[in-house]
Design an enzyme around this catalytic site. Structure first.
Site, PDB file in Angstrom:
ATOM      1  N   HIS A 156       0.832  -1.223   0.000  1.00 32.38           N
ATOM      2  CA  HIS A 156       0.000   0.000   0.000  1.00 32.38           C
ATOM      3  C   HIS A 156       0.862   1.267   0.000  1.00 32.38           C
ATOM      4  O   HIS A 156       0.433   2.304   0.495  1.00 32.38           O
ATOM      5  CB  HIS A 156      -0.958   0.043   1.194  1.00 32.38           C
ATOM      6  CG  HIS A 156      -1.702  -1.232   1.417  1.00 32.38           C
ATOM      7  ND1 HIS A 156      -2.897  -1.518   0.819  1.00 32.38           N
ATOM      8  CD2 HIS A 156      -1.381  -2.333   2.166  1.00 32.38           C
ATOM      9  CE1 HIS A 156      -3.310  -2.731   1.195  1.00 32.38           C
ATOM     10  NE2 HIS A 156      -2.401  -3.255   2.012  1.00 32.38           N
ATOM     11  N   SER A 277      14.907  21.171 -16.494  1.00 35.81           N
ATOM     12  CA  SER A 277      13.693  21.935 -16.767  1.00 35.81           C
ATOM     13  C   SER A 277      14.088  23.226 -17.474  1.00 35.81           C
ATOM     14  O   SER A 277      15.176  23.753 -17.247  1.00 35.81           O
ATOM     15  CB  SER A 277      12.988  22.238 -15.447  1.00 35.81           C
ATOM     16  OG  SER A 277      12.203  23.404 -15.578  1.00 35.81           O
ATOM     17  N   LYS A 283      15.931  21.427 -11.201  1.00 34.70           N
ATOM     18  CA  LYS A 283      15.296  20.163 -11.572  1.00 34.70           C
ATOM     19  C   LYS A 283      16.222  19.183 -12.290  1.00 34.70           C
ATOM     20  O   LYS A 283      17.041  19.568 -13.109  1.00 34.70           O
ATOM     21  CB  LYS A 283      14.089  20.436 -12.488  1.00 34.70           C
ATOM     22  CG  LYS A 283      12.905  21.083 -11.796  1.00 34.70           C
ATOM     23  CD  LYS A 283      12.228  20.193 -10.773  1.00 34.70           C
ATOM     24  CE  LYS A 283      11.315  19.177 -11.400  1.00 34.70           C
ATOM     25  NZ  LYS A 283      10.125  19.736 -12.016  1.00 34.70           N
ATOM     26  N   GLU A 290       9.610   8.086 -17.184  1.00 33.37           N
ATOM     27  CA  GLU A 290       8.243   8.568 -17.433  1.00 33.37           C
ATOM     28  C   GLU A 290       7.768   8.188 -18.835  1.00 33.37           C
ATOM     29  O   GLU A 290       6.616   7.810 -19.035  1.00 33.37           O
ATOM     30  CB  GLU A 290       8.177  10.084 -17.259  1.00 33.37           C
ATOM     31  CG  GLU A 290       8.322  10.507 -15.798  1.00 33.37           C
ATOM     32  CD  GLU A 290       8.506  12.019 -15.671  1.00 33.37           C
ATOM     33  OE1 GLU A 290       7.598  12.764 -16.052  1.00 33.37           O
ATOM     34  OE2 GLU A 290       9.582  12.440 -15.211  1.00 33.37           O
TER      35      GLU A 290
END
Ligand code: ARG
Length: 459
Positions: A156, A277, A283, A290
């Site tokens: 979980h 970024s 970043k 992804e």
């Protein structure tokens, strides 16, 4: 390009319909397999005396030359051709005249395309399998450096029980090993020769299908002509195997994305495999992971396309089936692209052992072991569970952990606690104690790695 089937028609095909109908824009990739298939067919036609041997030889030489010319760029695909099969045959006839027109004896495009796509996908299935194998090898190497690297195991997404990074990452090696098996199974069932099935009802010529099957490296000819030309289950199976591979990679991607976050910081990607970024200078984004997660949807979509495309088709060939190619080719391309990028990303990824251990030290992941301690001293598990739950609540209230409680506090909860409780709940003890087959204890994970490596060695 003039139509082979023009004889039956009084008008030229409408230009838009021609474009709509044409598949050369995507089936040209099968040119090599189409030509090899035709060479085997011509060899058989000559051997069986269906065409003259001299014509068969001319055809074979002509096809070999066309293959060379495509490979070296001297011959370009004609975008107005109906498909790769028509293109090659028309080119052969343009070059040879009469002999070229004999190649299509005892053959239909229906068995031809069923052959070409099998040959093409056989090669791709092996290529993907080999890439999956390499990925598993990389995972094994990574795991062997981290059999002692304790990290929290989750259910979980809540810290649950301690494992090691090696154990965690090896779970993916197991999934991928089954993926390899699925690809191998797919290959086995794909490896039957449909040529000789004709349009649907085979042929009246005395062809030798066993010879063609042997020439092209198939297990045997298909046994029913209607089935051989009209099922695409091998495409569905491969698309399925790929979709499952992608789902596995997508789950690992999701974990890597989380592990890269400031909240986790369990791993750091190499600069060459991360992106920045355009606005936020701090970043470092896990774009590869992804994209793999994102592209997984294509693989699932392609499988759905194939299943849906086939579900209402009466036997035998229907033009709907031309739609098989873009779907399965995209799955193949996606899988190769993703696995090929994933391998070096994983190879260069740095594991932040200390961060993993710190996370494991918080979150009471040794609570089960604390309860088991009491069970080993004679308490029933349910009582031990309740007492430990009370201790956890007490710790949360006092801002303590099970490691920082005093022996007096333990004994207040239950007299069976003694000073050996501290050793029993240390993270290393918790991991080492799980030394059953399949467990995270270092020696068990070492065994697991060795077994996977030896399976790969024999694969
Ligand atoms: N391009 C076609 C396909 O991919 C080849 C088979 C055409 N057969 C036919 N009967 N029109 O399915």
């Amino acid at each position: 390009m003039a139509k082979m089937w023009a004889g039956r028609f009084k008008k030229e095909i409408d230009e838009k319909v021609n474009d709509f109908n044409s598949s050369i824009a995507f089936d040209y990739v099968m040119y090599e397999h189409d030509i090899q298939g035709s060479i085997a067919h011509a060899t058989m036609l000559g051997k069986q005396g269906i065409i003259e041997q001299q014509q068969a030889d001319e055809i074979i030489q002509g096809l070999e030359q066309i293959l060379k010319d495509i490979q070296n760029g001297a011959l370009e695909f004609d975008s107005t051709a109906e498909d790769i099969h028509m293109f090659v045959e028309a080119e052969l006839t343009a070059r040879l005249g009469a002999a070229g027109k004999r190649l299509h004896t005892a053959r239909s495009r229906n068995d031809q395309v069923a052959l070409d796509i099998r040959m093409y996908l056989k090669d791709e299935t092996i290529a993907i399998r080999d890439m999956v194998k390499e990925l598993i090898e990389v995972i094994c190497e990574l795991a062997s450096q981290h059999t002692q690297t304790v990290m929290p195991g989750y259910t979980h997404l809540q810290r649950a029980q301690p494992v090691t990074f090696a154990h965690h990452i090896m779970a993916y090696a197991q999934m991928l090993l089954r993926d390899m098996g699925r690809l191998e199974d797919t290959y086995k069932r794909m490896n039957y020769l449909p040529l000789g099935n004709g349009a649907l009802a085979s042929t009246t010529y005395p062809i030798d299908r066993v010879l063609v099957s042997e020439l092209l490296g198939f297990t045997a000819p298909t046994q029913n002509s209607l089935d051989g030309v009209s099922d695409r289950d091998f495409c569905m199976e491969l698309a399925n195997a790929i979709a499952i591979i992608m789902v596995h990679l997508s789950r690992l991607s999701e974990e890597i994305i989380m592990w890269c976050s400031w909240e986790f910081k369990f791993v750091e990607l190499d600069d060459a495999y991360a992106t920045g970024s355009s606005i936020m200078p701090q970043k470092k984004n896990p774009d590869i992971a992804e994209l793999v997660r994102g592209k997984t949807s294509r693989a699932i979509g392609n499988l759905t396309t194939l299943l849906t495309m086939m579900k209402g088709l009466p036997l035998a060939y229907n033009k709907d089936m031309q739609e098989d190619k873009e779907a399965i080719f995209d799955s193949v391309k996606t899988a190769k692209l993703c696995i090929g990028t994933f391998i070096p990303m994983l190879k260069t990824m740095r594991v932040q052992k200390e961060r993993m251990r710190t996370a494991a030290a918080k979150g009471f992941i040794n609570a089960t072991d604390c309860a088991d301690y009491l069970v080993k001293k004679g308490l029933p598990f349910r009582d031990a569970y309740k007492i430990t739950g009370g201790l956890v609540a007490y710790c949360i209230d006092q801002n303590k952990t099970l490691e920082t409680l005093t022996i007096a506090e333990y004994q207040e909860a239950n007299k069976l606690f003694d000073t050996d409780i501290f050793d029993a709940i240390s993270l290393d003890t918790c991991v080492k104690g799980r030394n059953v087959l399949g467990g995270p204890a270092p020696e068990m994970v070492e065994l697991q790695i060795a077994q996977v490596q030896s399976q790969l060695h024999n694969a």
